[in-house]
Design an enzyme around this catalytic site. Structure first.
Site, PDB file in Angstrom:
ATOM      1  N   LYS A   2       0.837  -1.200   0.000  1.00 47.12           N
ATOM      2  CA  LYS A   2       0.000   0.000   0.000  1.00 47.12           C
ATOM      3  C   LYS A   2       0.876   1.257   0.000  1.00 47.12           C
ATOM      4  CE  LYS A   2      -2.895   0.637   3.631  1.00 47.12           C
ATOM      5  NZ  LYS A   2      -2.913   2.024   4.144  1.00 47.12           N
ATOM      6  N   GLN A  22       4.759   9.228   6.959  1.00 49.01           N
ATOM      7  CA  GLN A  22       3.829  10.133   6.263  1.00 49.01           C
ATOM      8  C   GLN A  22       4.273  11.575   6.441  1.00 49.01           C
ATOM      9  OE1 GLN A  22      -0.080   9.120   7.725  1.00 49.01           O
ATOM     10  NE2 GLN A  22      -0.117   7.176   6.613  1.00 49.01           N
ATOM     11  N   ASP A  65       2.092  -1.091  11.727  1.00 47.18           N
ATOM     12  CA  ASP A  65       0.779  -1.547  11.251  1.00 47.18           C
ATOM     13  C   ASP A  65       0.484  -2.998  11.624  1.00 47.18           C
ATOM     14  OD1 ASP A  65       0.257   0.923  10.154  1.00 47.18           O
ATOM     15  OD2 ASP A  65       1.080   0.392   8.194  1.00 47.18           O
TER      16      ASP A  65
HETATM   17  C1  S3P Z   1       2.573   4.861   6.077  1.00 44.73           C
HETATM   18  C2  S3P Z   1       3.198   5.186   7.251  1.00 44.73           C
HETATM   19  C3  S3P Z   1       2.703   4.763   8.571  1.00 44.73           C
HETATM   20  C4  S3P Z   1       1.727   3.603   8.465  1.00 44.73           C
HETATM   21  C5  S3P Z   1       0.712   3.816   7.390  1.00 44.73           C
HETATM   22  C6  S3P Z   1       1.386   4.001   6.035  1.00 44.73           C
HETATM   23  C7  S3P Z   1       3.126   5.383   4.814  1.00 44.73           C
HETATM   24  O1  S3P Z   1       2.027   5.858   9.175  1.00 44.73           O
HETATM   25  O2  S3P Z   1       1.084   3.405   9.702  1.00 44.73           O
HETATM   26  O3  S3P Z   1      -0.176   2.717   7.308  1.00 44.73           O
HETATM   27  O4  S3P Z   1       2.721   4.909   3.732  1.00 44.73           O
HETATM   28  O5  S3P Z   1       3.974   6.264   4.871  1.00 44.73           O
HETATM   29  P1  S3P Z   1       2.842   6.987   9.990  1.00 44.73           P
HETATM   30  O6  S3P Z   1       3.756   7.624   9.051  1.00 44.73           O
HETATM   31  O7  S3P Z   1       1.816   7.954  10.489  1.00 44.73           O
HETATM   32  O8  S3P Z   1       3.530   6.266  11.090  1.00 44.73           O
END
Ligand code: S3P
Length: 446
Positions: free
Chosen positions: A28, A185, A332
């Site tokens: 994803k 993120q 996750d």
């Molecule tokens: C993700 C980062 C994670 C993860 C999310 C996807 C990403 O979140 O929990 O499902 O694709 O960068 P955080 O960056 O808030 O930890």
């Protein structure tokens, strides 16, 4: 035999060893980035193996609303969830080429969509409005807005911290950002804004988060510096289209790995799983727990994520400790790791897990409640999740609170529970893994 009843509920009709070979959906995180980077690149990016989950669909729709041209091609691939195209072509607009959308950008349930797009749109000289579903509107956005504002974007949030987000991009200045949380993120939003900023932009995290953005930026020809948990880029670089082969999602694979470990006589092979070391903490934790995992690394092309075929078999598990430094590598996977921990000898501690509280639901509470539904004990101590084991699970009903990962973890737990079990709203798995329940049903039919 088992059944999935749309919005209703799912129950395992038989307990059965899980034996077979599976493929999981495209990762994803990598899928979101492939679409976004493809849209910002010069030229046409071919993407194979994109996730068919709803979250990635949200990113695609938002990018199309912003003027990106995305084409389905290749062959039709059949999965237990239906059909999708094997290849997508994103016709990039270049770093400055996106156009204002008259309509609000609906990011659905997807934190990655809204946060990465906030970074991208900060460098575009027009106004945008982004929102999402009830879960996304409860999640913190100030953590992303703060550094972007310092860089020069104008951002208004509901109640100072939430979507809907009103954003006006423009000329940006690079910053040296010290992030209070390890969040890919947040890091990615700042780096994406940094692509359009004057000078250097760097992000320092308390622990390294997943590095898919850095890897893909390099794959698209952008220089990225990295040392420890600090990364940096220089504004003004150009992104060149490059083909992306999306590896299988280790977060989806984790449900099958744990299922094979805890259901007697099971043996599952999952091929093509992403084993990026910043992401595959669940594999390390399971190996420490004594899980029988055979991990065969595969050959990959230059610039591609590491990939392996993994065979998992029923195992006698022992407890483990996940440290706060390790936690971001399995953020996750905490709910499904907690299910494994109920079957392990000793007390498992998942430490430094505060970020679980701000996921699609409060997964700290959600995991404890999901286990409680099966009569299993787990407790929260500060930011730690504590799961004693081994515990016999009883029948029960899991309400996942619309959280896809709690629903799938609950389904795996139900495979070893004595008595009637139900997972409500199995349809919420569509967010990341539309074929999960149909695949589980097929495996249970033997
Ligand atoms: C993700 C980062 C994670 C993860 C999310 C996807 C990403 O979140 O929990 O499902 O694709 O960068 P955080 O960056 O808030 O930890």
């Amino acid at each position: 035999m088992s059944e999935t009843t749309g919005k209703g509920s799912w129950s395992p009709k038989h307990r059965h060893p899980l034996v077979g070979e599976l493929k999981v959906p495209g990762d994803k995180s990598v899928s979101h980035r492939a679409l976004i980077f493809g849209a910002l690149a010069e030229g046409t990016t071919s993407i194979r193996g994109l996730s068919d989950g709803e979250d990635v669909g949200s990113t695609r729709r938002c990018l199309e609303q912003l003027g990106a041209h995305i084409e389905d091609c290749g062959e039709l691939v059949k999965t237990h969830a239906g059909e999708h195209w094997s290849e997508l072509r994103v016709h990039g607009t270049g770093l400055e080429g996106l156009k204002a959308s008259k309509r609000t950008l609906d990011c659905g349930n997807s934190g990655t969509t809204i946060r990465l797009l906030m970074g991208v749109l900060s460098g575009h000289p027009f106004a945008s409005k982004l929102t999402g579903d009830a879960s996304l509107r409860r999640r913190p956005m100030k953590r992303v807005a703060e550094p972007l504002r310092v860089m020069g974007a104008k951002i208004e949030l509901a109640d100072g911290d939430h979507a809907p987000v009103k954003l006006e991009g423009g000329r940006l200045q690079g910053i040296a950002y010290e992030s209070p949380v390890a969040s890919a993120q947040l890091k990615s939003a700042v780096l994406l804004a940094g692509l359009r900023a004057q000078g250097e932009t760097s992000v320092l995290e308390p622990a390294p988060s997943r590095d898919h953005t850095e890897r893909m930026l390099r794959h698209f020809g952008v220089k990225v510096g990295a040392e420890g948990s600090r990364v940096w880029i220089h504004g003004g670089a150009r992104m060149k289209a490059a083909p992306v082969r999306v590896p299988g999602d280790v977060s989806s694979a984790a449900f099958w790995l744990v299922a094979a470990c805890i259901v007697p006589d099971s043996r599952l092979k999952i091929s093509g799983v992403c084993t990026n070391p910043t992401r595959s903490g669940v594999l390390d934790a399971l190996v420490r727990m004594g899980a029988k995992l055979d991990i065969h690394q595969a050959e990959v092309g230059p610039g591609e994520e590491p990939v392996a075929d993994i065979i998992a078999a029923h195992s006698q598990l022992v407890a483990t400790e996940v440290t706060p430094q390790e936690f971001p590598k399995l953020v996750d996977e905490a709910p499904i790791l907690a299910v494994a921990a109920t079957q392990a000898r000793g007390t498992t501690r998942i430490r430094g897990a505060a970020e679980l509280r701000v996921k699609e639901s409060d997964r700290m509470e959600g995991t404890v409640k999901m286990l409680a539904a099966f009569g299993a004990e787990a407790r929260i101590e500060g930011d730690d999740l504590i799961i004693p084991g081994p515990q016999a699970l009883k029948g029960g009903t899991v309400d996942p609170n619309a959280d896809h990962r709690i629903a799938m973890a609950g389904a795996v737990a139900s495979l070893i529970a004595e008595g009637k079990c139900k997972v409500l709203d199995p349809g919420c798995a569509q967010i990341s893994y539309p074929a999960f329940f149909p695949t589980l049903n097929a495996l249970l039919q033997g």
